[in-house]
Design a protein around this motif. Sequence first.
Motif: not given
Length: 611
Positions: A245-264
């Motif tokens: 979709a040509r969107r600026a999204v950043e996904v960061v895998v955190e410790a354990g089963n966590g995610l941090s999603v920026y731009g969504s």
Amino acid sequence: MLQAIGLTSAPRRDRPPVLHDLTLEARPGAVTALLGPRGSGKSTALRLMLELEPGRGITYFRGRPLHRIAHPAREVGVLLGDVPGHPSRTARGQLRMLCAATGAPASRAEGLLRAVGLTGLEHCRIGTLPLGADRFLGLASALSGDPHTLLLDEPGAGLSASEGAALHELLRRHAVGGGTVLYTTQDPKDAARNADRIVALEGGRLLADQDAEEFARTRLRPRVIVTSPHAARLASAVAQEARAARRAVEVVVEAGNGLSVYGSDCAAIGDTAFRHGVPIHRLADEGSGGVVAAGRGGGKGRQGRVSVVEEPGKAKERAGASPDRAGISPDADRFPGNAGREAVLPLRRTLHKPLRSPLRPLRYEVHRLLSLPSTALVAAVVLLVSVMLALLLGRAGRAGLPAVLAGWPAISPLPPAALGAGLLGAFSFGEEYRYPALTAGRGTVPRRLGLLFAKLVVAATVALVLGVLVVGVDLQVLWLFYGADSIPVPDNWPVLFASWMGLVIGCAWAGVLGAGVFRAAAAGVAAVLAVPIAFVPLLQLLLTGPSVRSAAGIPARLRGFAGLQWSPAVDRWLAGALRVVGQPAGVALSLVLTGLLCAYAFTGLRRRARW
């Protein structure tokens, strides 16, 4: 270390307090940013720390509140608003005056000018400096006492990108040298780029207190927190759909089963998880908090900060500049001295010189007097008017020699020299309240006996010099125009000269005390004019009549009372002094000075000064 505990401003007119229960720390060796939009209470917080506003709470500067610090300028450097200096004073004169106030040597002013990149502008007047130079001069003023802590309100407001970078470079060097820096800003990107710790305010309350790395990761952009047993698969799906979709999204895998999603947002991530059959245990939107801004959250001087992806396809950018960050300087065209800026050593080490003495009010007052063009202008006008009046009175031949030499026509309440001395005396305190350079945002002008004594001594010296110059110049001009025969020297010239000196010095002191009591130069001038216009006629009315007694025998009675023996010459001098003081003008001036001095002491005791 700066520790602010429970800062709460006083409510006004049934409105809630601007700042409510703020507690924060600013550590030495670090730059702390107080972040928030306009009206969030940032400036109020600084003023409460400096005890300039009523409210609750207390602030400790290395374990001591401000009112317990003997010389606050050596502990706290302050910049609130514009540079606290007279527009006609030069940058060099401003710093030399402040160095005298803090007990620093005058040579420190030159070092400050070099350190902030104002070499070449030291003779420019404050009112003509461009905005960038004005802000750097304000920083130099805050550093004049070599303080440990810097409190700066919007120091980079209105600066260009290069000027702002250079200013923050100076703040960083101060912190690297062991100092504490706390500044306010409205720009989250500025805070994330230049600070080590960020305290965010909104609506007068604490919103966040985070390291800059954590702030950039969680609050510079909105963050969506996701917990899923298949976090890696969900991260791949979210990134794949964002690229499509040509969107600026950043996904960061955190410790354990966590995610941090920026731009969504939560809805988009939930839809993606549903389409790919990924279960979600937690989905929460976090980090907007009123401090949201697009842009890069990188900072200088710290490794590993999470950055923000601006466009698809661009590599993630990590901030990792070296702590010294040399080479950043303002525009050289606007600041000619920037080429000589010292950018290697921390600022405190570069400028550190031992302060050899406490506050030096006499040297401060001399610098204050000589750094303004109004002093020379008033003296020149007094001499010119006195010469013209002396020539006119001498030509008419009806006025006595004392009036001719003083340039004092009968229609004037005071001679020009007395008026000029009173005006310069009124400026000594009036300008302090109008342009509070002495306090630099730390409260009212200090009502200290040392400062008052310095102002009285300098005012008396200026009045003495002005009175002697007027008499000497008028005498020479009269001799040149009318010859020596028209200037007979009276036998009682010592008494006349003493009366003349007493008049000009008394007017100067009346101006000083009047402006000090009523906090305006106009009030000091009014106190000077009140002597001949109001008090002298009243005393002349009271002292006339048959009931007036003579004080001619006071010297002899004083000698008998004290049991001392002195020569008849001392009796003559005492009698002459009594005749001088006993004149209506002398009595009126003495009463006015006594009343103003008592009023000054009374107001000073009622309102304890803070500096």
